[in-house]
Design a protein around this motif. Structure first.
Motif, short mmCIF file in Angstrom:
data_model
loop_
_atom_site.label_atom_id
_atom_site.label_comp_id
_atom_site.label_asym_id
_atom_site.label_seq_id
_atom_site.Cartn_x
_atom_site.Cartn_y
_atom_site.Cartn_z
N ILE A 1 6.64 12.69 1.21
CA ILE A 1 6.43 13.73 2.23
C ILE A 1 5.55 14.85 1.67
N ARG A 2 5.83 15.26 0.44
CA ARG A 2 5.04 16.33 -0.16
C ARG A 2 3.55 15.95 -0.25
N LEU A 3 3.34 14.64 -0.49
CA LEU A 3 1.96 14.19 -0.71
C LEU A 3 1.20 13.83 0.58
N LEU A 4 1.83 14.03 1.73
CA LEU A 4 1.13 13.65 2.98
C LEU A 4 -0.26 14.30 3.12
N PRO A 5 -0.39 15.62 2.85
CA PRO A 5 -1.75 16.20 2.96
C PRO A 5 -2.74 15.54 2.00
N THR B 1 -7.43 12.24 0.74
CA THR B 1 -7.94 11.10 -0.03
C THR B 1 -8.55 10.04 0.89
N MET B 2 -7.89 9.75 2.02
CA MET B 2 -8.44 8.75 2.94
C MET B 2 -9.77 9.21 3.53
N GLY C 1 0.83 -1.21 0.00
CA GLY C 1 0.00 0.00 0.00
C GLY C 1 0.86 1.25 0.00
N LEU C 2 0.23 2.38 0.28
CA LEU C 2 0.94 3.67 0.26
C LEU C 2 1.15 4.21 1.67
N SER C 3 2.37 4.68 1.93
CA SER C 3 2.67 5.28 3.23
C SER C 3 1.78 6.51 3.47
N ILE C 4 1.50 7.26 2.40
CA ILE C 4 0.69 8.48 2.57
C ILE C 4 -0.74 8.13 2.98
N PHE C 5 -1.17 6.90 2.67
CA PHE C 5 -2.51 6.49 3.09
C PHE C 5 -2.49 6.04 4.56
N ASP C 6 -1.39 5.41 4.99
CA ASP C 6 -1.29 5.08 6.42
C ASP C 6 -1.29 6.37 7.24
#
Ligand code: ADP
Ligand code: GN1
Ligand code: MG
Length: 371
Positions: free
Chosen positions: A304-308, A313-314, A250-255
Motif C-alpha cells: 500500500i505504501r508503495l502504490l504511488p 514507475t509504470m 508480477g507486482l500488485s503495485i504495477f497493476d
C-alpha cells in the motif's frame, strides 16, 4: 510481410472455429496496440451473434500455443470462481471458442496464430474515463481480479513475455536502442533520452523492493489499461477483465500503477497538446479507494505504501518503452501516424513530471484511504 498481408488470412481462420450461422461481417475493432482484433457478426437462426477474432502478435508473443494454454488455465479458474459466486461466466470472463479440431487457436498457412472469443455483450471498454465512477468501477474489478487469482499456482503459468515489467532490464534495452540508433532518430530526441537517463535510479526502486523481499510476487494482470476492462453498458459496473495475454507473476503495485498511468491522465495517451496532460488527483484517489476495496485487504502495508511508486514507475517504464520503439523504427506498438510513439513518450514524460509535483499529495491520499 506487412500486418495487412498477414490479416488477409482472416477468412481462412474464421472457417476453422466453431461458430454457427452465416457470416454478416468481420471488421477491424478496438484500440489495442498489440494484436489485430476483429468484430465478427453472424446470423444464427434469425438472431445476430458476435465474436472477437484476433490474430495474435507473433513478434511480441514468441509461443502463442503456450500463451493460449495460459488463457485456458486462467479462464477455467476464473469461470469456476464466478460460478461458485453465482455470477454469469458468459459475461464475467473471456470465453475462448474451439476450432473444429478442438484447439483453442488456429495456425494459418502463413504461420500466424488466431483465436476467437465470445463477444461480451451489453458492455463497453473506454479509452478515457467519462466520470470518476467509471474509474472506480474499473479499480474494483481489477482489484477483484487479483483476489480471484490469489489462489492460483503461479508455477502453472508460462511467462509469455519474460521480464515484462523488469524496469532495470527495460532500461538496458533502451540504452542499447540509443547506442545502436538504427533509424538515426536519436539526435532529435536528446531531451527525452536525457529524461530517462536521469531517472534510472528511480526506475529501479520497485524492482529493488521485490529483490529485497519487501513486497511479494503475485499472479497479476500486468496490462491494466482502462480499455482492458469491460463495463456493463447499463449499470456501469466493471464486469470483466480482458486482454489476459500477460497474466504472469508480477507486482500488485504495477497493476495499480499502470491503471493510473492510463486512466488518471487528464488527456489521452497520445495527446499532442501537452498542456492537457496531468495527473488528476481526484481520479487517483478514486482508483486507490476502488482498488483497495476490490483487493479486500489482501495487500500488505508495504504494498500500500508503495502504490504511488507503482504509478510513477509504470509511467516511466511505459514512456521509455515507447521511446525505445521509436528509436527502433516502430516495430512493437501499433502506430497510426508519423511520430506516434514519440507523442506517446512525451505524454508519459509530462505525466511523470506532474506526479513529481504532486508526490506529497499522492502519498497523503494513499495513507488516508488505507486507514
Ligand atoms: P490488444 O492486446 O491488442 O490490446 P485486446 O485483447 O485488449 O487486444 O482487444 C482489443 C479491444 O477489443 C479491447 O480493448 C476491447 O475493446 C475489445 N475486446 C476484446 N475482447 C473482447 C470481448 N471478448 N468482447 C468484447 N470486446 C472485446
Ligand atoms: C500495450 O495490448 P494493449 O494495447 O492493451 C502493451 C502494454 C502497454 C500499453 C500502452 C503486451 O497494451 O504493456 O502498457 O500497450 N501490451 C504489451 O498503451 O506489450
Ligand atoms: Mg488491450
Amino acid at each position: 510481410m506487412t500486418r495487412e498481408e498477414c490479416c488477409a488470412k482472416k477468412s481462412e481462420a474464421l472457417e476453422q472455429f466453431c461458430m454457427e450461422g452465416d457470416l454478416l461481417s468481420c471488421e477491424k475493432y478496438g484500440n489495442g496496440h498489440i494484436n489485430d482484433t476483429f468484430l465478427v457478426r453472424v446470423m444464427d437462426k434469425k438472431a445476430e451473434k458476435k465474436y472477437i477474432l484476433q490474430r495474435m502478435n507473433g513478434d511480441v508473443f514468441k509461443d502463442p500455443e503456450k500463451l493460449m494454454e495460459n488463457i485456458v488455465l486462467v479462464t477455467d479458474h476464473l469461470r469456476a470462481m464466478i460460478e461458485k459466486r453465482g455470477g454469469d461466466p458468459k459475461r464475467e470472463t473471456l470465453n475462448p471458442i474451439r476450432t473444429k479440431d478442438g484447439n483453442c487457436f488456429y495456425k494459418d498457412s502463413l504461420g500466424s496464430y488466431w483465436r476467437v472469443y465470445t463477444f461480451i455483450t451489453d458492455a463497453i471498454s473506454l479509452d478515457q474515463v467519462r466520470s470518476p465512477e467509471d474509474f472506480y468501477q474499473s479499480a474494483v474489478a481489477f482489484g477483484r481480479f487479483s483476489g480471484q487469482m490469489a489462489g492460483f499456482d503461479a508455477a502453472r503459468l508460462y511467462e509469455t513475455i519474460p521480464d515484462f515489467h523488469n524496469t532495470p532490464k527495460r532500461f538496458e534495452a533502451f540504452e542499447k536502442a540509443v547506442k545502436e540508433d538504427i533509424c538515426g532518430r536519436a539526435k532529435d530526441v536528446q531531451k527525452e533520452i536525457a529524461f530517462y537517463t536521469d531517472h534510472r535510479e528511480t526506475m529501479s526502486y520497485c524492482a529493488k523492493q521485490l529483490a529485497e523481499g519487501k513486497i511479494p510476487l503475485r499472479v497479476t494482470h500486468n496490462d491494466t489499461k482502462l480499455n482492458n476492462i469491460m463495463l456493463d453498458a447499463v449499470t456501469g459496473k466493471g464486469i470483466c477483465v480482458i486482454d489476459l495475454d500477460t497474466v504472469m507473476p508480477g507486482l500488485s503495485i504495477f497493476d495499480f500503477g499502470d491503471s493510473i498511468r492510463f486512466g488518471a491522465n487528464t488527456a489521452v495517451e497520445d495527446e499532442r497538446d501537452l498542456s492537457k496532460v496531468s495527473l488528476s488527483l481526484e481520479l487517483f484517489e478514486t482508483y486507490v479507494k476502488g482498488y483497495l476495496e476490490g483487493c479486500k485487504g489482501a495487500l500488505t502495508p508495504e504494498e500500500i505504501r508503495l502504490l504511488p511508486y507503482g504509478a510513477k514507475t509504470m509511467t516511466l517504464e511505459c514512456g521509455m518503452r515507447f521511446l525505445t520503439d521509436y528509436l527502433q523504427g516502430d516495430t512493437y506498438f501499433m502506430v497510426h501516424r508519423e511520430g506516434h510513439n514519440l507523442d506517446r513518450t512525451r505524454t508519459q514524460i509530462r505525466l511523470v513530471e506532474d506526479m513529481e509535483q504532486k508526490w506529497d499529495r499522492m502519498e497523503q491520499i494513499v495513507a488516508s484511504c488505507s486507514k
